[in-house]
Design a protein around this motif. Structure first.
Motif, short mmCIF file in Angstrom:
data_model
loop_
_atom_site.label_atom_id
_atom_site.label_comp_id
_atom_site.label_asym_id
_atom_site.label_seq_id
_atom_site.Cartn_x
_atom_site.Cartn_y
_atom_site.Cartn_z
N LYS A 71 0.83 -1.21 0.00
CA LYS A 71 0.00 0.00 0.00
C LYS A 71 0.87 1.26 0.00
O LYS A 71 0.56 2.23 -0.72
N VAL A 72 1.93 1.27 0.80
CA VAL A 72 2.85 2.41 0.79
C VAL A 72 3.45 2.60 -0.60
O VAL A 72 3.53 3.72 -1.11
N GLU A 73 3.84 1.50 -1.22
CA GLU A 73 4.40 1.57 -2.58
C GLU A 73 3.38 2.17 -3.56
O GLU A 73 3.70 3.08 -4.33
N ILE A 74 2.15 1.70 -3.51
CA ILE A 74 1.11 2.17 -4.43
C ILE A 74 0.85 3.66 -4.25
O ILE A 74 0.77 4.42 -5.21
N VAL A 75 0.71 4.08 -2.99
CA VAL A 75 0.41 5.48 -2.69
C VAL A 75 1.55 6.39 -3.14
O VAL A 75 1.33 7.42 -3.79
N LEU A 76 2.79 6.02 -2.81
CA LEU A 76 3.93 6.87 -3.17
C LEU A 76 4.17 6.89 -4.68
O LEU A 76 4.51 7.94 -5.24
N MET A 77 4.00 5.75 -5.34
CA MET A 77 4.14 5.71 -6.80
C MET A 77 3.18 6.69 -7.45
O MET A 77 3.54 7.45 -8.36
#
Length: 281
Positions: A71-77
């Motif tokens: 989720k962190v990856e998706i949001v930051l991307m």
């Protein structure tokens, strides 16, 4: 010579990525304000309070904890506008970059990220803090042993080499986690959505409240209906001389401003005493 160049000599690739990330967030003075809310959002979406009634990471299932990093990856991307990588998570300045988050004290680095650059994110729901840094995950920066999947931790030596973009920055607080237990129980045990919302705003007079918190307390899709007049929380609080103001209404925004409070967006609410906004008792 920048502070990054003096602290990390011969790491022009990492310094270049750091400077690009800073530019994407709006500058050094915007780093905390950019990353903090996005990381809070990522954790809140996993906690999923509106549907589950949970309010902190300690309450989620073990199988869900593995999804926090995704989720962190998706949001930051999305928020940084990063292109998808061919081998790793993202491409930045021509380099492949892996995004790794931990809610603990270390990161698990997979084999495919060996000798590659990682964007390391550390989040603490309990303390409301976060850190974001860059590290080339070479053998010398990783632990000797690994887990069953071959993933390794960042070593003590490696942690010293992290180029920190933000170190121990502040996230928006987890309101319900840090609320007095008696207050939290009173809200959750108040009854239906309307009564829970009334109790929630009653406990937060003079505090700007985000829409997500309102949705979380109501735990209903039509939570705005439970807030309005004609049987909503506003009617219950009006009898006590309290008024809920919404940032999506021009007149209500002005009333809040005259009382010394700034509702910046339509996603913000505040409960104030009627006497303080010129509405009498």
């Amino acid at each position: 010579m920048t502070k990054y160049e003096s602290a990390h000599p011969s790491q022009n690739d990492i310094i270049s990525i750091a400077e690009t990330l800073i530019a994407k967030t709006g500058g050094r003075n915007r780093l905390e304000a950019f990353f903090g809310p996005k990381l809070r959002q990522a954790m809140d979406e996993v906690i999923d309070m509106p549907r589950t009634g949970r309010y902190c990471l300690e309450q989620i299932e073990k199988t869900e904890k593995t999804y926090i990093g995704t989720k962190v990856e998706i949001v930051l991307m999305h928020e940084l506008g990063l292109a998808r990588g061919n081998k790793l998570d993202a491409q930045l300045n021509g380099y492949e970059v892996d995004i790794k988050n931990t809610t603990g004290s270390n990161w698990m680095i997979p084999n495919e990220a060996l000798n590659e650059i990682c964007l390391l994110v550390k989040t603490s729901d309990q303390h409301g803090t976060f850190s974001v840094g860059l590290l080339r995950c070479s053998e010398e920066n990783l632990s000797k042993g690994g887990n069953r999947d071959g993933k390794k931790n960042v070593s003590a030596n490696g942690r010293k080499k992290i180029l920190w973009i933000v170190k121990d920055g502040n996230m928006p607080e987890n309101v319900f986690l840090h609320m007095e237990p008696e207050t939290r129980e009173k809200i959750f045990n108040a009854g239906g959505a309307t009564k829970r919302l009334a109790e929630f705003f009653r406990s937060r007079v003079g505090i700007i409240t985000q829409r997500y918190l309102v949705e979380s307390v109501a735990q209903q899709r039509d939570y705005m209906k439970r807030l309005r007049r004609n049987g909503g929380a506003k009617d219950l609080l009006a009898k006590e001389g309290l008024e809920i103001l919404w940032g999506g209404n021009k007149e209500q925004k002005m009333a809040a401003q005259l009382a010394g409070y700034r509702l910046s967006t339509k996603d913000e609410f505040i409960c104030l005493r009627k006497a303080d906004i010129g509405l009498g008792k």
